[in-house]
Design a protein around this motif. Structure first.
Motif, PDB file in Angstrom:
ATOM      1  N   ALA A 149      12.167  42.870   3.370  1.00 27.88           N
ATOM      2  CA  ALA A 149      12.640  44.195   2.965  1.00 27.88           C
ATOM      3  C   ALA A 149      14.057  44.109   2.415  1.00 27.88           C
ATOM      4  O   ALA A 149      14.871  43.292   2.852  1.00 27.88           O
ATOM      5  CB  ALA A 149      12.602  45.151   4.152  1.00 27.88           C
ATOM      6  N   LEU A 150      14.344  44.993   1.432  1.00 35.84           N
ATOM      7  CA  LEU A 150      15.666  45.100   0.824  1.00 35.84           C
ATOM      8  C   LEU A 150      16.231  46.490   1.084  1.00 35.84           C
ATOM      9  O   LEU A 150      15.536  47.498   0.897  1.00 35.84           O
ATOM     10  CB  LEU A 150      15.586  44.902  -0.694  1.00 35.84           C
ATOM     11  N   GLY A 151      17.494  46.559   1.447  1.00 38.49           N
ATOM     12  CA  GLY A 151      18.155  47.843   1.586  1.00 38.49           C
ATOM     13  C   GLY A 151      18.495  48.451   0.241  1.00 38.49           C
ATOM     14  O   GLY A 151      18.383  47.804  -0.811  1.00 38.49           O
ATOM     15  N   PHE A 152      18.940  49.693   0.252  1.00 33.14           N
ATOM     16  CA  PHE A 152      19.228  50.397  -0.997  1.00 33.14           C
ATOM     17  C   PHE A 152      20.424  49.779  -1.733  1.00 33.14           C
ATOM     18  O   PHE A 152      21.303  49.169  -1.145  1.00 33.14           O
ATOM     19  CB  PHE A 152      19.454  51.886  -0.737  1.00 33.14           C
ATOM     20  N   ARG A 153      20.379  49.907  -3.060  1.00 36.46           N
ATOM     21  CA  ARG A 153      21.426  49.477  -3.990  1.00 36.46           C
ATOM     22  C   ARG A 153      21.692  47.974  -3.975  1.00 36.46           C
ATOM     23  O   ARG A 153      22.804  47.535  -4.294  1.00 36.46           O
ATOM     24  CB  ARG A 153      22.732  50.248  -3.743  1.00 36.46           C
ATOM     25  N   SER A 190      23.221  47.065  -0.540  1.00 37.27           N
ATOM     26  CA  SER A 190      24.316  46.672  -1.440  1.00 37.27           C
ATOM     27  C   SER A 190      24.583  45.172  -1.436  1.00 37.27           C
ATOM     28  O   SER A 190      25.693  44.740  -1.773  1.00 37.27           O
ATOM     29  CB  SER A 190      25.605  47.438  -1.087  1.00 37.27           C
ATOM     30  N   THR A 191      23.599  44.373  -1.070  1.00 32.11           N
ATOM     31  CA  THR A 191      23.738  42.915  -1.118  1.00 32.11           C
ATOM     32  C   THR A 191      23.535  42.431  -2.554  1.00 32.11           C
ATOM     33  O   THR A 191      22.626  42.867  -3.249  1.00 32.11           O
ATOM     34  CB  THR A 191      22.718  42.235  -0.200  1.00 32.11           C
ATOM     35  N   TYR A 192      24.374  41.520  -2.989  1.00 35.07           N
ATOM     36  CA  TYR A 192      24.282  40.921  -4.330  1.00 35.07           C
ATOM     37  C   TYR A 192      23.640  39.545  -4.180  1.00 35.07           C
ATOM     38  O   TYR A 192      24.162  38.688  -3.458  1.00 35.07           O
ATOM     39  CB  TYR A 192      25.673  40.797  -4.952  1.00 35.07           C
ATOM     40  N   ILE A 193      22.519  39.320  -4.857  1.00 35.29           N
ATOM     41  CA  ILE A 193      21.779  38.063  -4.747  1.00 35.29           C
ATOM     42  C   ILE A 193      21.771  37.377  -6.110  1.00 35.29           C
ATOM     43  O   ILE A 193      21.179  37.875  -7.072  1.00 35.29           O
ATOM     44  CB  ILE A 193      20.342  38.314  -4.257  1.00 35.29           C
ATOM     45  N   SER A 207      25.489  42.335   6.927  1.00 32.60           N
ATOM     46  CA  SER A 207      26.611  43.149   6.467  1.00 32.60           C
ATOM     47  C   SER A 207      26.403  43.596   5.029  1.00 32.60           C
ATOM     48  O   SER A 207      26.010  42.809   4.166  1.00 32.60           O
ATOM     49  CB  SER A 207      27.923  42.374   6.586  1.00 32.60           C
ATOM     50  N   ALA A 208      26.644  44.877   4.780  1.00 36.31           N
ATOM     51  CA  ALA A 208      26.543  45.408   3.427  1.00 36.31           C
ATOM     52  C   ALA A 208      27.563  44.722   2.520  1.00 36.31           C
ATOM     53  O   ALA A 208      28.596  44.230   2.971  1.00 36.31           O
ATOM     54  CB  ALA A 208      26.769  46.909   3.437  1.00 36.31           C
ATOM     55  N   ASN A 209      27.261  44.691   1.218  1.00 37.60           N
ATOM     56  CA  ASN A 209      28.140  44.097   0.205  1.00 37.60           C
ATOM     57  C   ASN A 209      28.288  42.584   0.355  1.00 37.60           C
ATOM     58  O   ASN A 209      29.272  42.014  -0.113  1.00 37.60           O
ATOM     59  CB  ASN A 209      29.526  44.761   0.221  1.00 37.60           C
ATOM     60  N   PRO A 221      15.576  29.332  11.076  1.00 35.03           N
ATOM     61  CA  PRO A 221      15.055  30.702  11.087  1.00 35.03           C
ATOM     62  C   PRO A 221      15.760  31.546  12.141  1.00 35.03           C
ATOM     63  O   PRO A 221      16.337  31.021  13.096  1.00 35.03           O
ATOM     64  CB  PRO A 221      13.568  30.507  11.427  1.00 35.03           C
ATOM     65  N   TYR A 222      15.711  32.854  11.962  1.00 36.75           N
ATOM     66  CA  TYR A 222      16.342  33.832  12.853  1.00 36.75           C
ATOM     67  C   TYR A 222      17.858  33.763  12.783  1.00 36.75           C
ATOM     68  O   TYR A 222      18.553  34.113  13.731  1.00 36.75           O
ATOM     69  CB  TYR A 222      15.875  33.657  14.310  1.00 36.75           C
ATOM     70  N   SER A 223      18.371  33.299  11.628  1.00 31.25           N
ATOM     71  CA  SER A 223      19.820  33.283  11.434  1.00 31.25           C
ATOM     72  C   SER A 223      20.277  34.585  10.786  1.00 31.25           C
ATOM     73  O   SER A 223      19.502  35.293  10.136  1.00 31.25           O
ATOM     74  CB  SER A 223      20.237  32.101  10.554  1.00 31.25           C
ATOM     75  N   VAL A 224      21.559  34.885  10.968  1.00 28.87           N
ATOM     76  CA  VAL A 224      22.165  36.077  10.379  1.00 28.87           C
ATOM     77  C   VAL A 224      23.233  35.636   9.387  1.00 28.87           C
ATOM     78  O   VAL A 224      24.101  34.823   9.711  1.00 28.87           O
ATOM     79  CB  VAL A 224      22.798  36.971  11.464  1.00 28.87           C
ATOM     80  N   LEU A 225      23.149  36.175   8.165  1.00 29.32           N
ATOM     81  CA  LEU A 225      24.123  35.879   7.121  1.00 29.32           C
ATOM     82  C   LEU A 225      24.983  37.106   6.852  1.00 29.32           C
ATOM     83  O   LEU A 225      24.560  38.240   7.048  1.00 29.32           O
ATOM     84  CB  LEU A 225      23.418  35.465   5.823  1.00 29.32           C
TER      85      LEU A 225
END
Length: 281
Positions: A149-153, A190-193, A207-209, A221-225
């Motif tokens: 899933a992707l968050g908005f923006r 608001s993540t830039y990929i 975290s956003a942005n 797996p199960y890591s947080v970036l």
């Protein structure tokens, strides 16, 4: 009486998909564009799929180019591909310009206000929820893992669109590289990929942005970036998709405003079932 019912069913059956489409076009706040929905389905899909209207086009979606769109699934259902469904976090019209290939391997929900400019290949593995206001600029390939899933923006771009030259070495680098998003990723708004990004299964971008710009497949797996550029800031963390348990947790915290931690009555080996149970109910 049975004969009358059989005759009635024979007469009405060919019109059932249209009747269902009309019925689904009037949910509160999420009106379908019936004309575009009919056109898109019969324009891009074989008749045996199109007749079920698996692709729903909502109002406010501007279609500039359809390109090649296919559904690679044994279970083709009405409205399984939802394009431009309305949410409160985006209000602009969506822009759909597909000059390449888009493959749906399962249900996908794409919110309104998006921009899709594709000249490469986009593969949605299925059961994907993509928030409103997302921008897809794809020139090579985007592969989006099952249940991710992707968050908005959010913003996804797999190329630099232009070349640069090193004036000292005269080297010109590759300006395109695929983006590969693993299974059950949860990516904050608001993540830039950028091009060349690869994430393993069960990754959370918390975290956003944040800026994803490299191959992260070396992390477990199960890591947080998070961060700019993104780096691992945690591990052993999973999203809970179990909506029934989420309701219980919400109630627990409402009833206990001074408590910040909830520990479920499960064993470590039961975490997978706990996190995913009834997700598709």
């Amino acid at each position: 009486m049975k004969r009358i019912k059989s005759i009635f069913k024979f007469i009405i059956y060919p019109f059932l998909p249209i009747l269902y489409l009309i019925k689904d076009s009037f949910p509160t706040g999420q009106p379908l564009n019936i004309i575009k929905t009919i056109y898109v389905n019969f324009r891009v899909l074989p008749f045996n799929q199109a007749i079920h209207f698996p692709i729903y086009i909502y109002r406010g979606v501007k279609i500039y180019k359809l390109g090649n769109i296919s559904i690679n699934s044994d279970r083709v259902k009405r409205g399984m591909i939802s394009i431009g469904e309305q949410y409160f976090t985006a209000y602009d019209n969506a822009k759909f310009a597909n000059g390449g290939i888009i493959i749906f391997n399962g249900p996908v929900n794409l919110g309104n206000g998006f921009t899709l400019d594709n000249r490469g290949v986009i593969i949605f593995k299925g059961f994907n929820r993509l928030g409103p206001g997302i921008t897809f600029i794809i020139r090579d390939k985007l592969e989006f893992g099952e249940y991710s899933a992707l968050g908005f923006r959010c913003f996804l771009m797999d190329s630099d669109d232009h070349f640069t030259i090193n004036c000292n070495t005269l080297e010109i680098g590759r300006n395109k590289k695929p983006i590969i998003i693993g299974r059950r990723n949860w990516i904050a708004n608001s993540t830039y990929i950028k091009k060349g990004t690869i994430t393993p299964d069960y990754t959370i971008v918390a975290s956003a942005n944040s800026l994803l710009s490299k191959d992260y497949s070396g992390i477990e797996p199960y890591s947080v970036l998070g961060g700019i550029p993104a780096k691992k800031i945690g591990s052993g963390i999973r999203r809970i998709y179990n909506f029934k348990e989420e309701a219980r947790i919400n109630k627990y915290f409402r009833d206990n405003p001074d408590i910040d931690i909830y520990i479920p009555n499960i064993r470590p080996e039961g975490v997978d079932e706990y996190c995913t149970s009834n997700f598709l109910d």
